[in-house]
Every structure is written in structure tokens, then in C-alpha cells.
Scaffold this motif. Structure first.
Motif, PDB file in Angstrom:
ATOM      1  N   TYR A 127       3.726   7.356  -1.721  1.00 19.92           N
ATOM      2  CA  TYR A 127       3.891   6.221  -2.640  1.00 19.92           C
ATOM      3  C   TYR A 127       3.548   6.675  -4.050  1.00 19.92           C
ATOM      4  N   PHE A 180       0.749  -2.893  -1.526  1.00 22.39           N
ATOM      5  CA  PHE A 180       0.688  -2.162  -0.254  1.00 22.39           C
ATOM      6  C   PHE A 180       1.152  -3.007   0.932  1.00 22.39           C
ATOM      7  N   ALA A 233       1.635  -1.376   4.481  1.00 20.78           N
ATOM      8  CA  ALA A 233       0.731  -1.820   5.548  1.00 20.78           C
ATOM      9  C   ALA A 233       1.525  -2.252   6.777  1.00 20.78           C
ATOM     10  N   VAL A 253      -5.126   9.026   4.724  1.00 18.91           N
ATOM     11  CA  VAL A 253      -4.622   8.474   3.462  1.00 18.91           C
ATOM     12  C   VAL A 253      -4.990   9.400   2.305  1.00 18.91           C
ATOM     13  N   SER A 299      -5.472   9.151  -0.821  1.00 11.90           N
ATOM     14  CA  SER A 299      -5.650   8.087  -1.824  1.00 11.90           C
ATOM     15  C   SER A 299      -6.521   8.545  -2.986  1.00 11.90           C
ATOM     16  N   GLU A 342      -6.871   2.853  -4.251  1.00 11.03           N
ATOM     17  CA  GLU A 342      -5.715   2.708  -3.359  1.00 11.03           C
ATOM     18  C   GLU A 342      -6.133   2.443  -1.914  1.00 11.03           C
ATOM     19  N   SER A 343      -7.210   3.075  -1.485  1.00 10.61           N
ATOM     20  CA  SER A 343      -7.680   2.851  -0.112  1.00 10.61           C
ATOM     21  C   SER A 343      -8.106   1.406   0.096  1.00 10.61           C
ATOM     22  N   LEU A 388      -5.012  -0.750   0.334  1.00  9.11           N
ATOM     23  CA  LEU A 388      -4.319  -0.556   1.614  1.00  9.11           C
ATOM     24  C   LEU A 388      -5.062  -1.276   2.744  1.00  9.11           C
TER      25      LEU A 388
END
Lengths: 283, 407
Positions: B215, B222, B226, B239, B241, B245-246, B249
Motif C-alpha cells: 500500500y 485500511f 482489512a 505488516v 508498517s 499504519e499498524s 490496520l
């Protein structure tokens, strides 16, 4: 090929994400379309509102809806004051872009000075609640955002179309001189419209505080996509902005579900180019 | 924006001397307050822009180290003045500012910026002027081709091969080792580089990669991603990330009423993920955490306390020392040791000394004689347990009583 459930869920997620694009685009669309001012500080005002809502919520335990009741009028005042300065210094369309960009940078620095560069998160019990509808999940906050955005877009559209003030605003945007000849005080109307646009930034900021994690540099996160939304939705058209936001959100989300998620930004800007080239009558 | 740290005051020197009394600096260095013309050490950090959250951590760590070095004997008996500029998270800005630091400010030495892209930009300038550049956060070691650039963090020369195997070893140790996984990554270069390695190593060990998804860096939506993760329903989610971002998500997954089994996050913002309701049992890369056995390392307790004090003062929401701060501490430890041991501010001599010797740092003893000036890899895995990060793998580095918990 993705399953129907995946596509349906992606569509729901996209439409709801588009609600945020539309909400952010509305105030920008009004000032650009009806005042000929490209107000980049709109994004900074939205984030300033978000930080204030966060601060009131985390430090003083004020419910976000009460915070919104404080933030929105405050932003209205800031928007009107900002327009007074534009009016006072006869700022034109191009200059407004540069000046409001500078204002946004200053606000970003101010936010970082007070709240630091670190991430801030307003944890609320309803942040991740969803409504289950068959195999699909509809996040509660995003749904609320879309309902509020829909009500605002519809209400603003009616205001501009059906009321004397709205018609006067549109007339001023077409030809301020002629409108003035008919007794329209376009300067007062411009203060009102600027205030309304900034008030919308306050509403968007309330939802940003509840949905997103805050950091000063995040001010610029949605800049590109929101500009695309404003143009696709037609300048000065709040309903168009919301629908364009949802269209872009849904398109991006479905693209993410079918192809690589990295292709999502390509969708919105491809749509923008198509609209600019094709210029369809029905938009 | 220019910040000058280390134009020393008596209070700082006294505090530093007290701290230095318990330090592990080479005993050959005399303990006199530094005097004379300051040694100017120039560098940039991303004090504003999208990297500012982590750069704020680096800045605090650098301030701690400059004060401490000045509290000991400075560099070659002279006080250190840290000339810090803001590169605004822009590599091109970092390049210009390093040029300025070297040619206009006439700094004696430089320290690397934070993050791969600004480091690469600064490295080009360092190479042009032959300056030694120590950096702590370049995740793609093979790009460090300049022979006077040195890593302060033990990634090892091929982290895309070594670290995935550390992760897979950890996963193999749980009661039900994962047979399937999803690799999801930001297109940020260092994250993407590690993700490719993870995919390759997983397949080599017969873990089926159901999805490999990239991404755009800075993505905020997300929802669809997801939905894809949920539909794939892997045994293990990896991930790549950065930052938040984590969190985004995991929130998007929770909105779909889905909690991933065994999820690893590469470079997330440590505070927000640890404190998130979705963060429990999240796994993450690390090199050091404020627990045993690391707290027994020389200086670590003091650094942790000083970091907390300064982070509180700076109004940071997460005030626990972490691997990012330790990377910057290590950077300054290497510089101090090398300059004082080489007995010179000459970059060629400093570089030559580093290539031939090992340096005791907060990360342990580092060497610089391997490919790309890297030594041994020492990446570990930490896990959120009761809203705190705990090292869980390799087992010998786990805090007392702490184990990897499968989810």
C-alpha cells in the motif's frame, strides 16, 4: 476474483471513507466556488479543531459533541476574520492559494509547538464499534460522519438554491457588480460564507479527532484527494463534493480489494483527469 | 531552524561529571572538564514533517549524549557543540543542509540524520567531502556503499535474510506454528525491502504466503485491506508498517470483528501501538528495551531515567526509552570512542580506527569490518504484554519471566 462479501465490504468502507473526503471538501468547495478563494488553511483549521477536541476530551473529559459545540462557532469566527483580512488586502485567487498555504504552515508549526510532533490518539469507546448487516460491518463513527456530512451537504445545497441569501451568494459569485446593483451586500455575505466554510472544517475536525490519530504533518494527508473531490464535485456545490468524495472513496476501496492497494491513489487522480477532459454535463 | 546543543554551562558539566563517574568510557580518558574551542558536530533531524515523531526521540537522545560527553572529557578534551538543523523530513533538504554544515558552518564532524531516505541524501554529501558519517536508522544496509559510513544499529549486512528467519524461528516455537501468512507492507523503501525478504524466507520454509500486498506510504484507508486480510484469514500477519499504519490496520480489522492471529509489525510508533486496545500481543522488531538483561548494560539505567525526564519535559506522550533513542545514543558513543581513540578529528583516521576496532555501545560490542561496514545482526522481537513492550525472542534476551505468547 474477490468474493461478493469482500467487494461489498470494500464498497461500504470506501463510501464511508469518502464521507470524510466530502466533509473536508465542502468548505473548500464553497470558498473556491463562490468566493474565488482557494483556502488551503481549511485543512489546518480542521486539524486545529481536531486537536482542540482531543485536548478537551483527554484533559477536561468534555464529550466530543460538546467540544464540537465550542469548536464550530470558534472556527466560524476564525473563518470570518480570515476573510476580513482577504478583503482588506484585496487578495485574489492565486494569492489566496499562497497566503492560505503559509497560514496552514504556520498553524502546523503552532500545533507542533503546543502538542509536539508525536502522535496523539483520542481513545473513545465507540471508535471501533460496528453494526452488523448480514455478512457486512458498518463502522458506527464513519456512519455518523456520513450522516452528518449528508445532512450538511443537503442543507447547504437547499440554502444556496432556495433562500434569498443563498441566491444572493450565487449571484455575487457570478457577477458581484450586478448583484450589488440589486442590493446584495456581497462583502457581508462573503464573511458569512467564509465562516460557514471554516465551521465545516470544525465539524470535520471533530470527526478527525475521533477517527484518526493526530500528528501535525497529517494536515496534508488528504490534500490531494480532497482537491480532486472538489473539482470532480464542481466548485461551489456541496452535494457534488460529498457525492464525488463517496465515488472516489468507493472506487479506491474497490481497487484495493481487486488489485494491489498501492494502486488506490491512481484511481482518484485518473478520475480527475477524465472529468477535466470529458467535462460531462450531468456532473 | 538551528539548534545548538552543548555550549556548556557549569551545571551541565557538573551533572555530566556525576553521570560520567559511573560511565563505561575508556579508562585512559582523563576526567577533566573539557576546555578550549568547541568541536562542532553537525547534523540534521526531521524535526518537522512526517518523520518528526521519531526524530523527536532522536533529538532527546542526542541532547543526553552531548551533555554526557561534555560532562566527561568532550572530544579530545574540547567541549562538543551539536549544530542541529531541521531537514523537514525531506531528503533534498537534508542534502542541502549537510552541504551547508560542512561548507558554511565548517563543522568538524557530522552525525547522520534519521531514516533511510535522508541518510542516503546526507551520505552523498559526506562522501563528497570525505566525512565520517555514523547513522542509526538505515534499514537497507546494502545501500550504504560509502566506506566512511558506519551503522550504529546492528541490522547486520542482510537483514532481509537474517531477520525474517528470527521471526520464523519465533513462530516455529509456538504451540501451533503458522502454516499460512499474509505479508502486507508500506511502499516505504526499507519496509518494502524487508517485506520482500519475509515473503522469500517464509516460502523457503514452507509457510504459504496467501497474500502479498503493498500500500502507498501514508495510506489512511485500511477498510478494504482489512477485508482482504480477514478473508485470507492467515495464521500469521506480517505488516511492514511505519508510524501509525499498524494502529489504523488493527482498528480497521476490529471494525470487521476480526482479530488477527500472531501479528508482527515492522516499524510502528511504539507508544500508540502498545497503548492501543488492539495492540495486545502485537509483535515488533527491536534491538533493546528497558528491561533485563539490557538494564544491566553500562549506562542503560541512567539513559532510561534521563530519557524519561527529558521526554516528560518535552511533553511527549510516550516517555519510555526505546530502540530508536538507543540508536542515537549508540551513534554518539561510537563517535566519542572513535575520535578519542584515534586522537584526531581527521575523518580518514577516525574511519580507519573504526574499521580496525570494536566499540562498546548500548547495543553491546559492535564491529564494522563486515560488508557495508556492518557487523553481526542483533535484531530481536518484542511483544506488547499488558500495554508494555517486552523482548520475547531470542529467548536469552527475554525479560525474566517473560515468554512469547501466541495469539
Amino acid at each position: 476474483m474477490p468474493s461478493a462479501t469482500l467487494l461489498g465490504q470494500a464498497l461500504i468502507s470506501g463510501v464511508l471513507a469518502g464521507g470524510m473526503y466530502g466533509l473536508l471538501a465542502m468548505g473548500l468547495s464553497l470558498s473556491w466556488g463562490l468566493l474565488r478563494l482557494v483556502n488551503l488553511s481549511h485543512f489546518a483549521l480542521a486539524f486545529l479543531s481536531a486537536y482542540i477536541v482531543y485536548e478537551l476530551g483527554t484533559t477536561w473529559h468534555v464529550a466530543p459533541w460538546w467540544s464540537a459545540a465550542l469548536v464550530v462557532p470558534a472556527m466560524f469566527g476564525i473563518g470570518a476574520a480570515q476573510h476580513w483580512l482577504f478583503d482588506r488586502f484585496r487578495v485574489n485567487e492565486l494569492a489566496s492559494l499562497l497566503i492560505t498555504f503559509s497560514v496552514a504552515v504556520i498553524l502546523e508549526a503552532g500545533i507542533q509547538l503546543y502538542w509536539t510532533a508525536d502522535f496523539r490518539r483520542y481513545e473513545t469507546p465507540y471508535a471501533t464499534r460496528s453494526i452488523k448487516a448480514g455478512p457486512f460491518f458498518i463502522p458506527v463513527l464513519e456512519l455518523a460522519l456520513c450522516l452528518v456530512a449528508g445532512a450538511l451537504a443537503w442543507g447547504t445545497w437547499l440554502w444556496l438554491r432556495k433562500t434569498f441569501v443563498g441566491k444572493a451568494l450565487r449571484a455575487s459569485a457570478e457577477d458581484a457588480g450586478i448583484a450589488a446593483a440589486y442590493g446584495v451586500n456581497h462583502r457581508q455575505l462573503a464573511y458569512l460564507l467564509s465562516g460557514v466554510g471554516a465551521g465545516y472544517a470544525g465539524i470535520a475536525g471533530t470527526f478527525i479527532a475521533l477517527i484518526a490519530t493526530l500528528a501535525p504533518a497529517e494536515i496534508w494527508t488528504w490534500l490531494g484527494v480532497v482537491f480532486a473531490v472538489v473539482i470532480i464535485g464542481r466548485l461551489g456545490n456541496p452535494l457534488g463534493a460529498l457525492l464525488a468524495g463517496m465515488l472516489i472513496g468507493a472506487s479506491q476501496s474497490v481497487a484495493m480489494a481487486i488489485f494491489s492497494p498501492a494502486w488506490a491513489p491512481v484511481v482518484s487522480f485518473s478520475m480527475l483527469i477524465v472529468v477535466l477532459l470529458w467535462d460531462p454535463e450531468w456532473i | 531552524m538551528i539548534e545548538r546543543v552543548g555550549t556548556w554551562r557549569r551545571r551541565r558539566v557538573l551533572a555530566g561529571m556525576a553521570a560520567g563517574a559511573a560511565s563505561f568510557a575508556a579508562p585512559s580518558i582523563s576526567r577533566a572538564a573539557p576546555s578550549g574551542k568547541p568541536v562542532k558536530v553537525g547534523g540534521t533531524l526531521s524535526l518537522t514533517g512526517f518523520l518528526a515523531q521519531t526524530a523527536a526521540i532522536h533529538k532527546i537522545a542526542a541532547e543526553i549524549m552531548v551533555e554526557e560527553i561534555n560532562g566527561r572529557n568532550g572530544l579530545l578534551g574540547r567541549p562538543v557543540e551539536y549544530v542541529l538543523l531541521d531537514d523537514q523530513s525531506k531528503p533534498e533538504m537534508a542534502r542541502s543542509l549537510y552541504e551547508k554544515l560542512i561548507t558554511v558552518d565548517k563543522v568538524d564532524l557530522i552525525q547522520g540524520p534519521y531514516a533511510t531516505a535522508p541518510i542516503l541524501a546526507a551520505m552523498g554529501v559526506a562522501q563528497r567531502y570525505g566525512k565520517v558519517m555514523i547513522q542509526s536508522s538505515m534499514g537497507i544496509p546494502k545501500l550504504q556503499t560509502y566506506d566512511r559510513a558506519f551503522p550504529a544499529t546492528p541490522f547486520g549486512p542482510e537483514p532481509d535474510k537474517t531477520y525474517p528467519n528470527v521471526i520464523l524461528d519465533a513462530m516455529a516455537s509456538i504451540p501451533t506454528p503458522p502454516k499460512t501468512m499474509v505479508v502486507l507492507t508500506s511502499k516505504f523503501p526499507s519496509a518494502q525491502f524487508m517485506a520482500k525478504g519475509m515473503q522469500k524466507e517464509a516460502e523457503a520454509r514452507s509457510v504459504k504466503v496467501l497474500l502479498y500486498l503493498e500500500y502507498e506510504s501514508g495510506n489512511h484507508d485500511f477498510g478494504a485491506i482489512a477485508a482482504r486480510v480477514k478473508e485470507a484469514n492467515p495464521d500469521f500477519l506480517w505488516v511492514g508498517s511505519l508510524g501509525l499504519e499498524s494502529n489504523l490496520l488493527l482498528e480497521a480489522l476490529r471494525k470487521l470483528d476480526y482479530a488477527p492471529r500472531n501479528h508482527f509489525h515492522l516499524y510502528p510508533a511504539p507508544g500508540p501501538l502498545a497503548l492501543s486496545p488492539d495492540g495486545d500481543r502485537a509483535l515488533c522488531s527491536t534491538f533493546i528495551e528497558p528491561d533485563e538483561p539490557f538494564m544491566s548494560r553500562p549506562g542503560m539505567k541512567r539513559y532510561a531515567a534521563e530519557y524519561k525526564e527529558k521526554a516528560v519535559k518535552a511533553n511527549l506522550p510516550y516517555t519510555t526509552i526505546d530502540a530508536q533513542a538507543c540508536g542515537m545514543i549508540s551513534e554518539w558513543q561510537i563517535l566519542e570512542t572513535a575520535v578519542n581513540a584515534a586522537g584526531s578529528l581527521d575523518d580518514a583516521r577516525i574511519a580507519a580506527w573504526l574499521k580496525a576496532h570494536k566499540v562498546d555501545t548500548i547495543y553491546g560490542r559492535l564491529r564494522f569490518d563486515g560488508p557495508y561496514n556492518h557487523g553481526d545482526a542483533a535484531q530481536m522481537i518484542k511483544q506488547v504484554q499488558h500495554k508494555e513492550w517486552k523482548v520475547v525472542w531470542p529467548k536469552e534476551f527475554a525479560a525474566p519471566g517473560v515468554k512469547l505468547i501466541a495469539s
